[in-house]
Design a protein around this motif. Structure first.
Motif, PDB file in Angstrom:
ATOM      1  N   ILE A  34       0.844  -1.186   0.000  1.00 37.20           N
ATOM      2  CA  ILE A  34       0.000   0.000   0.000  1.00 37.20           C
ATOM      3  C   ILE A  34       0.886   1.246   0.000  1.00 37.20           C
ATOM      4  N   ASP A  35       0.518   2.205  -0.829  1.00 40.63           N
ATOM      5  CA  ASP A  35       1.194   3.503  -0.832  1.00 40.63           C
ATOM      6  C   ASP A  35       0.704   4.251   0.406  1.00 40.63           C
ATOM      7  N   THR A  36       1.540   4.309   1.432  1.00 47.48           N
ATOM      8  CA  THR A  36       1.156   4.867   2.723  1.00 47.48           C
ATOM      9  C   THR A  36       0.685   6.317   2.616  1.00 47.48           C
ATOM     10  N   GLN A  37       1.393   7.129   1.867  1.00 45.96           N
ATOM     11  CA  GLN A  37       1.013   8.539   1.744  1.00 45.96           C
ATOM     12  C   GLN A  37      -0.332   8.673   1.036  1.00 45.96           C
ATOM     13  N   ALA A  38      -0.535   7.908  -0.020  1.00 46.93           N
ATOM     14  CA  ALA A  38      -1.815   7.960  -0.742  1.00 46.93           C
ATOM     15  C   ALA A  38      -2.957   7.523   0.169  1.00 46.93           C
ATOM     16  N   LEU A  39      -2.703   6.519   0.996  1.00 44.55           N
ATOM     17  CA  LEU A  39      -3.723   6.043   1.928  1.00 44.55           C
ATOM     18  C   LEU A  39      -4.054   7.112   2.964  1.00 44.55           C
ATOM     19  N   ALA A  40      -3.038   7.714   3.545  1.00 35.64           N
ATOM     20  CA  ALA A  40      -3.257   8.768   4.544  1.00 35.64           C
ATOM     21  C   ALA A  40      -4.013   9.943   3.926  1.00 35.64           C
ATOM     22  N   ASP A  41      -3.645  10.326   2.710  1.00 37.62           N
ATOM     23  CA  ASP A  41      -4.332  11.424   2.029  1.00 37.62           C
ATOM     24  C   ASP A  41      -5.807  11.092   1.827  1.00 37.62           C
ATOM     25  N   ALA A  42      -6.097   9.878   1.383  1.00 36.62           N
ATOM     26  CA  ALA A  42      -7.483   9.457   1.150  1.00 36.62           C
ATOM     27  C   ALA A  42      -8.287   9.468   2.450  1.00 36.62           C
ATOM     28  N   LEU A  43      -7.680   9.010   3.523  1.00 28.30           N
ATOM     29  CA  LEU A  43      -8.363   9.012   4.819  1.00 28.30           C
ATOM     30  C   LEU A  43      -8.672  10.439   5.269  1.00 28.30           C
ATOM     31  N   ASN A  44      -7.689  11.302   5.176  1.00 28.27           N
ATOM     32  CA  ASN A  44      -7.860  12.685   5.635  1.00 28.27           C
ATOM     33  C   ASN A  44      -8.859  13.467   4.793  1.00 28.27           C
ATOM     34  N   LYS A  45      -9.033  13.064   3.526  1.00 27.58           N
ATOM     35  CA  LYS A  45      -9.989  13.729   2.635  1.00 27.58           C
ATOM     36  C   LYS A  45     -11.361  13.047   2.652  1.00 27.58           C
ATOM     37  N   GLY A  46     -11.509  11.993   3.482  1.00 25.78           N
ATOM     38  CA  GLY A  46     -12.782  11.287   3.569  1.00 25.78           C
ATOM     39  C   GLY A  46     -13.107  10.434   2.354  1.00 25.78           C
ATOM     40  N   LYS A  47     -12.100  10.062   1.577  1.00 30.71           N
ATOM     41  CA  LYS A  47     -12.320   9.247   0.371  1.00 30.71           C
ATOM     42  C   LYS A  47     -12.688   7.807   0.728  1.00 30.71           C
ATOM     43  N   ILE A  48     -12.172   7.306   1.862  1.00 27.12           N
ATOM     44  CA  ILE A  48     -12.564   6.002   2.394  1.00 27.12           C
ATOM     45  C   ILE A  48     -12.823   6.179   3.893  1.00 27.12           C
ATOM     46  N   ALA A  49     -13.554   5.236   4.471  1.00 28.22           N
ATOM     47  CA  ALA A  49     -14.006   5.397   5.861  1.00 28.22           C
ATOM     48  C   ALA A  49     -12.923   5.134   6.895  1.00 28.22           C
ATOM     49  N   GLY A  50     -12.053   4.175   6.637  1.00 28.96           N
ATOM     50  CA  GLY A  50     -11.052   3.869   7.652  1.00 28.96           C
ATOM     51  C   GLY A  50     -10.088   2.800   7.201  1.00 28.96           C
ATOM     52  N   VAL A  51      -9.145   2.531   8.087  1.00 24.01           N
ATOM     53  CA  VAL A  51      -8.113   1.545   7.791  1.00 24.01           C
ATOM     54  C   VAL A  51      -7.650   0.884   9.078  1.00 24.01           C
ATOM     55  N   SER A  52      -7.318  -0.384   8.965  1.00 27.20           N
ATOM     56  CA  SER A  52      -6.676  -1.115  10.054  1.00 27.20           C
ATOM     57  C   SER A  52      -5.401  -1.708   9.481  1.00 27.20           C
ATOM     58  N   ILE A  53      -4.295  -1.355  10.086  1.00 28.02           N
ATOM     59  CA  ILE A  53      -2.986  -1.739   9.564  1.00 28.02           C
ATOM     60  C   ILE A  53      -2.210  -2.506  10.637  1.00 28.02           C
ATOM     61  N   ASP A  54      -1.685  -3.666  10.254  1.00 24.95           N
ATOM     62  CA  ASP A  54      -0.861  -4.469  11.158  1.00 24.95           C
ATOM     63  C   ASP A  54       0.563  -4.613  10.620  1.00 24.95           C
ATOM     64  N   VAL A  55       0.796  -4.116   9.423  1.00 26.69           N
ATOM     65  CA  VAL A  55       2.113  -4.199   8.786  1.00 26.69           C
ATOM     66  C   VAL A  55       2.462  -2.833   8.202  1.00 26.69           C
ATOM     67  N   PHE A  56       3.720  -2.514   8.210  1.00 25.88           N
ATOM     68  CA  PHE A  56       4.160  -1.172   7.817  1.00 25.88           C
ATOM     69  C   PHE A  56       5.302  -1.257   6.810  1.00 25.88           C
ATOM     70  N   ASP A  57       5.656  -0.100   6.257  1.00 26.25           N
ATOM     71  CA  ASP A  57       6.783  -0.030   5.320  1.00 26.25           C
ATOM     72  C   ASP A  57       8.059  -0.549   5.960  1.00 26.25           C
ATOM     73  N   THR A  58       8.195  -0.302   7.251  1.00 31.21           N
ATOM     74  CA  THR A  58       9.326  -0.806   8.035  1.00 31.21           C
ATOM     75  C   THR A  58       8.759  -1.488   9.272  1.00 31.21           C
ATOM     76  N   GLU A  59       9.515  -2.361   9.865  1.00 25.54           N
ATOM     77  CA  GLU A  59       9.059  -3.031  11.085  1.00 25.54           C
ATOM     78  C   GLU A  59       8.923  -2.015  12.208  1.00 25.54           C
ATOM     79  N   PRO A  60       7.963  -2.236  13.112  1.00 30.08           N
ATOM     80  CA  PRO A  60       7.848  -1.339  14.279  1.00 30.08           C
ATOM     81  C   PRO A  60       9.134  -1.364  15.098  1.00 30.08           C
TER      82      PRO A  60
END
Length: 111
Positions: A34-60
């Motif tokens: 997933i393109d993290t920035q594109a996802l964050a932008d979509a969330l902040n603009k209300g393009k999608i309702a939400g997201v649940s993420i358990d994996v990231f670009d880098t390990e926690p």
């Protein structure tokens, strides 16, 4: 899903734009699909309702500037979605079966 050249940023701004406004995206596969920035932008603009993420670009731990940390309607977990009681029981059974087979000189699950 493996992370390959073809699957990297497979879910991008174009794909996110095809989703319904009430869509909730869940990613437990690989962070970089997933393109993290594109996802964050979509969330902040209300393009999608939400997201649940358990994996990231880098390990926690993830970097403080990760845009999902400040995006709207986000549930983040530190790559522990697999850690259920049922999964732990199954892993224990598999481990014990492997030991029993090894003792009988009939090992299983050999890579």
């Amino acid at each position: 899903m493996p992370l390959t050249k073809e699957t990297t940023c497979m879910i991008n701004a174009e794909k996110i734009a095809l989703m319904k406004k009430n869509a909730i995206l869940i990613n437990t596969a690989r962070g970089k699909v997933i393109d993290t920035q594109a996802l964050a932008d979509a969330l902040n603009k209300g393009k999608i309702a939400g997201v649940s993420i358990d994996v990231f670009d880098t390990e926690p731990p993830i970097k403080a500037e990760n845009p999902l940390l400040t995006a709207k309607n986000v549930v983040l977990s530190p790559h522990i979605g697999f850690d259920t009681q049922e999964a732990m029981q199954k892993k224990a059974i598999i481990a014990l079966e492997n030991i029993a087979k090894w003792i009988k000189v009939k090992p299983q699950n050999i890579m």
